[in-house]
Design an enzyme around this catalytic site. Structure first.
Site, short mmCIF file in Angstrom:
data_model
loop_
_atom_site.label_atom_id
_atom_site.label_comp_id
_atom_site.label_asym_id
_atom_site.label_seq_id
_atom_site.Cartn_x
_atom_site.Cartn_y
_atom_site.Cartn_z
CB THR A 183 -41.21 24.23 -8.71
OG1 THR A 183 -42.30 24.29 -9.68
CG2 THR A 183 -41.23 24.86 -7.65
CG HIS A 184 -41.89 20.70 -11.92
ND1 HIS A 184 -42.15 19.35 -11.57
CD2 HIS A 184 -42.59 21.35 -10.98
CE1 HIS A 184 -43.09 19.39 -10.36
NE2 HIS A 184 -43.50 20.62 -10.04
CB SER B 274 -14.26 25.15 -28.51
OG SER B 274 -14.43 24.36 -29.72
CD GLU C 120 -19.07 21.98 -19.01
OE1 GLU C 120 -19.06 21.12 -19.83
OE2 GLU C 120 -18.91 22.90 -19.40
CD GLN D 13 -2.91 -2.35 2.21
OE1 GLN D 13 -2.13 -2.77 2.97
NE2 GLN D 13 -2.59 -2.88 0.91
CE LYS E 60 -18.91 25.36 -27.22
NZ LYS E 60 -20.07 24.71 -26.74
CB SER F 111 -0.85 0.10 1.15
OG SER F 111 0.01 -0.12 2.31
CG ASN G 46 -17.03 25.47 -23.88
OD1 ASN G 46 -18.13 25.72 -24.24
ND2 ASN G 46 -16.29 24.86 -24.48
N1 ARG Z 1 -1.13 -1.41 5.31
C1 ARG Z 1 -2.31 -1.71 5.93
C2 ARG Z 1 -3.49 -1.34 6.03
O1 ARG Z 1 -3.55 -0.07 5.54
C3 ARG Z 1 -1.57 -1.73 7.56
C4 ARG Z 1 -2.34 -2.81 8.39
C5 ARG Z 1 -1.81 -4.11 8.32
N2 ARG Z 1 -2.22 -4.97 9.12
C6 ARG Z 1 -2.16 -6.36 8.95
N3 ARG Z 1 -2.48 -7.08 9.91
N4 ARG Z 1 -1.57 -6.79 8.07
O2 ARG Z 1 -4.66 -1.77 6.36
#
Ligand code: ARG
Length: 466
Positions: free
Chosen positions: A163-164, A285, A298, A330, A291, A31, A293
């Site tokens: 309204t509408h 554009s 948006e 995670q 144009k 992660s 925009n």
């Molecule tokens: N990177 C993990 C998360 O974001 C941290 C916790 C990991 N815990 C574990 N028991 N492997 O959730």
């Protein structure tokens, strides 16, 4: 990011492993690509944890001092972009801890006493979301200020109310903007309510059941600005409703911004021509030279989709999880990061548009008078002056509208004789209520659209915001 090392076991947890994770295992598991964003929160949490461990005698003062120094140096490395994040170390927690041990040796290896990544990540994430809430709540306040300032300026600027999306009754631009001030105020309230419930510290729940070490969870909670430690260790590591509430508050706020964005798109369409945005908040554009925009509006409308998507995604991630932590959790972060950043951008863009947009009072006034928009005022006059029951007055007015439509005039242009053919007791005085100005001026009921109400509401807002 260092390359995957498939042969050696993970240095943080690899004791019972003969070999390291495969490349695909590492790719799905890591992660660090997104949670490095929480490095400040992770270091802050570790500093509080180490200070507490020293306080209760689990670390020596020297060890705690070394940890504090090491974490300070690591913060400087990260700040300067000199920190080598490693995918093999999975996440922000293990990257920082491994680097700490590299720098200070033995004491670094003691930091993880009485803590787990489960309570660590829950703590870091709460700290991150709390900061995001504070930032967004301040931006919401800024946008409310913009609404109030423009509303004060346009307390008597008449525009059609719909309204509408069909002409309904005349209103004022100021009243319209203050409707959004109310919505944003509640959005901010939702953010702060969620913050109050979020503000308990999970640190010390450890893996899930707490710890046998004599830790002081009140001390770490206090040090990190939480109101108290969480009460149940399983809930501490297994729950993410703080993030869900945050996303719900973001999604509702974004939805409000999206409605205004849609109105800006409509208002800036030349067929309406109610509002123009300055060059620096619009785009051209590449093929059509004429144009202009409203891309910012948006995109506010468009980004609402991903913010709502983040809420639905996390609800879906959490819904099937048995207590307590599972790695599914995670998946809680990217949507939250993206939603927070997207909403911050939407709030900033909306505030810029609200401050800069130029309403065309003449066009709005002309549109407000069209479409028989004072028909309700006519019906009310029949009730007030002729004592007709409202239902009958509604019917009479409907016939007058049909007559005006057939003659190609608006209600104020319908000759008195034509009116009397439908209801003989109508007098010349009726014409006094058929203009948009008379219509809005008459609506002085609490919360009504009369310019004097709008001015009073602006004054009340300014007091509230002071
Ligand atoms: N990177 C993990 C998360 O974001 C941290 C916790 C990991 N815990 C574990 N028991 N492997 O959730």
């Amino acid at each position: 990011m260092s390359t995957p090392n498939e042969t050696s076991a993970n240095q943080q947890w690899g004791g019972r492993f003969a070999e390291g994770p495969s490349a695909i295992m590492q790719a799905i598991n890591a992660s660090i690509g997104f949670d490095a964003k929480m490095w400040r929160q992770d270091i802050r949490g570790s500093l509080a944890h180490a200070a507490m461990l020293a306080h209760v005698g689990i670390l020596t003062p020297e060890e705690e001092a070394a940890i504090r120094r090491g974490l300070g140096e690591i913060a400087a490395e990260i700040e300067a972009g000199r920190f080598a994040w490693s995918e093999a170390l999975e996440d922000v927690h293990m990257n920082i801890e491994a680097r700490l041990t590299e720098r200070i040796g033995e004491a670094g290896k003691r930091l993880h006493t009485a803590r787990s990544r489960n309570d660590q990540v829950a703590t870091d994430f709460r700290l991150w979301v709390r900061d995001a809430m504070d930032g967004l709540a301040a931006q919401q306040l800024d946008l409310i200020r913009a609404f109030v300032a423009r509303a004060e300026e346009h307390a008597a600027t008449i525009m059609p109310g719909y309204t509408h999306l069909q002409p309904a009754q005349p209103t004022t631009f100021g009243h319209h903007l203050l409707a959004y001030a109310e919505m944003l105020w509640r959005d901010r309230g939702r953010m702060l309510d969620a913050r109050a419930r979020l503000n308990e510290c999970p640190l010390g729940a450890a893996a899930m059941c707490g710890t046998g070490f004599p830790i002081d969870r009140h001390m770490t909670a206090r040090a990190l600005g939480f109101d108290r430690p969480t009460a149940n260790s399983l809930d501490s590591v297994g729950s993410r409703d703080f993030a869900l509430e945050f996303l719900a508050a973001c999604a509702i706020c974004a939805t409000h911004l999206s409605r205004l964005a849609e109105e800006i798109v409509i208002w800036t369409n030349p067929a309406f021509g109610f509002v123009t945005l300055p060059d620096n908040l619009t785009t051209g554009s590449s093929i059509m030279p004429q144009k202009r925009n409203p891309d910012a509006a948006e995109l506010v409308r468009g980004k609402t989709g991903r913010i709502t998507g983040a809420l639905v995604a996390l609800l879906t991630v959490v819904k099937g999880l048995a207590m307590t932590y599972a790695k599914d959790l995670q998946e809680d972060k990217e949507g939250v990061f993206d939603a927070a950043e997207s909403l911050a951008l939407c709030l900033a863009a909306t505030a810029a548009m609200v401050r800069a947009m130029r309403p065309d009072a003449a066009r709005m006034r002309a549109a407000a008078g069209a479409g028989f928009s004072t028909a309700t005022d006519l019906a009310d006059w029949l009730v007030r002056e002729l004592r007709l029951p409202f239902r009958d007055a509604h019917h009479v007015t409907g016939r007058l509208v049909a007559r005006a439509e057939a003659l190609g005039v608006d209600l104020a242009g319908l000759p008195l004789a034509e009116m009397r053919a439908v209801e003989p007791r109508i007098t010349e005085a009726v014409f006094g209520v058929l203009t948009p100005e008379a219509s809005v001026a008459s609506r002085r009921s609490h919360g009504g659209t009369a310019p004097e109400n709008v001015r009073a509401a602006c004054a009340a807002w300014k007091e509230r915001l002071a």
